[in-house]
Enzyme design. Structure first.
Site, short mmCIF file in Angstrom:
data_model
loop_
_atom_site.label_atom_id
_atom_site.label_comp_id
_atom_site.label_asym_id
_atom_site.label_seq_id
_atom_site.Cartn_x
_atom_site.Cartn_y
_atom_site.Cartn_z
N CYS A 14 0.84 -1.29 -0.05
CA CYS A 14 0.06 -0.17 0.06
C CYS A 14 0.98 1.21 -0.08
CB CYS A 14 -1.02 -0.15 1.11
SG CYS A 14 -1.98 -1.40 1.09
N ASP A 15 0.29 2.59 -0.52
CA ASP A 15 1.09 3.66 -0.55
C ASP A 15 0.84 4.65 0.59
OD1 ASP A 15 -1.30 4.57 -1.28
OD2 ASP A 15 -0.82 4.64 -3.33
#
Ligand code: MLT
Length: 394
Positions: A14-15
């Site tokens: 995930c970012d």
């Protein structure tokens, strides 16, 4: 569709915004494919066959987000199988609410150790499945064929240029209660490459050999555009094999001098700039305004996959085809349905009107809002018309 593979989203995928990063989707789609191989034929199915599947094009579309801990369900289907290539379509949905999250369409080309395209090996064909099989003809050639249903008198679909049998996908999925036979003409899809000096009669003779191989005495032949030229040739030379005739967005007349020059120019374009250039030029004229974007993109992708040798052979065959106008008044005993898209810019509706007027008793259906490809642009209308026709003649 295969049985789903479930994968959990990890935090490191995930970012900064907290959700699964767009670039991580490719990795997850790939992991799901490897899982499938591991559970099915084994991860070494390609290397054992001496080939490697090289990705030629990958298109991801995103529809909703996914967060750490979300379980994603991946399904896969074979969207197309060519001689040396195949396209896989994958879908990822969130397990907790069945929301479609992303799709991937990935075109693979099988290559050997020197990076040359090679035919998709039989072991791989068996592993990726799909409803298409290659039928050996008495001539020694092989045609790829998708078959559905049962019945003594099948509906034989003949695709146009430069398409393959998947142009009939909506009809194959929707018409039941009849046997449906949809081959790739030689030079297209997963059929053998074209023979030297291909003519419209070559395609027609292949189809007669296919009917023989399938033990079919008579069929209702449904040809789209170039497929219509082939269907008319069948009606001229193999009338006894036809129970009925459907001609969609096609014409009886031969090419004009200008048309023939256009074929030569297109042959030169295909040889120098490949199928992409042909798809771009023809794609601009194929559809009615307002065509469904997914349907349009599917057809453009099909055209871009067409082998250059098949394109060149078909252009030569269409350029040199004979005028079939004199045949039409003799077809009064053959139930015939003529269809046309009212917005066809490639074979304008007047050509269909002339066909229907010249064949005694022929029925004409003008499909509102369709361009050159009613089976794709107005699938339900086309399917309904075919159902009615089949009910009448089979
Ligand atoms: C086809 O769709 O098969 C072609 O447009 C036919 C043609 O170019 O004459």
């Amino acid at each position: 569709m295969t049985a789903p593979i479930e994968l959990t989203v990890y935090p490191d995928e995930c970012d900064a915004f907290g959700h699964l990063n767009q670039a991580s989707y490719l990795a997850l789609f790939e992991r799901a494919r490897w899982e499938l191989l591991a559970r099915g034929p084994g991860m070494d199915v390609f290397t054992k066959a001496g080939v490697w599947p090289a990705v030629r094009r990958a298109t991801v579309e995103y529809f909703a987000g996914a967060w750490p801990g979300d379980v994603l369900r991946f399904e896969l289907e074979v969207a197309h199988r060519g001689r040396t290539s195949f396209t896989l379509r994958q879908r990822a949905t969130r397990a907790r609410d069945d929301q479609l999250v992303a799709t991937l369409e990935c075109l693979f080309v099988c290559i050997d150790a020197s990076e040359r395209p090679v035919p998709v090996p039989d072991a791989v064909v068996a592993a990726i499945g799909g409803p298409v099989r290659r039928v050996a003809l008495a001539t020694g050639a092989h045609l790829a064929v998708e078959e559905r249903g049962r019945g003594e008198v099948p509906l034989l679909f003949v695709h146009g240029y430069p398409f393959d049998h998947t142009i009939w996908r909506a009809q194959l999925d929707a018409i039941d209660g009849h046997r449906l036979v949809a081959p790739d003409l030689r030079g297209f899809g997963a059929s053998d490459p074209p023979s030297d000096g291909t003519t419209i009669a070559t395609y027609a003779d292949d189809l007669v050999a296919l009917l023989d191989a399938l033990d079919v005495r008579e069929a209702v032949v449904c040809g789209l555009s170039m497929g219509g030229y082939v269907a008319l040739d069948l009606a001229r030379r193999h009338r006894e094999r036809l129970r009925g005739l459907v001609l969609i967005d096609t014409r009886a007349e031969a090419d004009s001098a200008e048309g023939r020059a256009g074929r030569d120019a297109a042959i030169a374009t295909a040889r120098t700039a490949g199928a992409d250039a042909i798809a771009e030029a023809m794609g601009a004229k194929l559809f009615a305004d307002g065509v469904d974007a997914a349907a349009r993109d599917g057809v453009l992708a099909m055209m871009r996959r067409a082998p250059v040798a098949g394109i060149v052979a078909a252009l030569g065959a269409m350029r040199d085809r004979a005028d079939a106008s004199a045949l039409l008044p003799t077809l009064g005993d053959l139930p015939t349905l003529v269809m046309t898209g009212t917005e066809d810019r490639l074979v304008p509706p007047d050509a269909a009107r002339r066909l229907a007027a010249a064949i005694p008793g022929a029925e004409l259906i003008e499909v509102e809002g369709a361009g050159h490809l009613p089976p794709v642009e107005r699938p339900a209308t086309t399917t309904e018309a075919l159902r009615h026709f089949l009910a009448r003649v089979v």
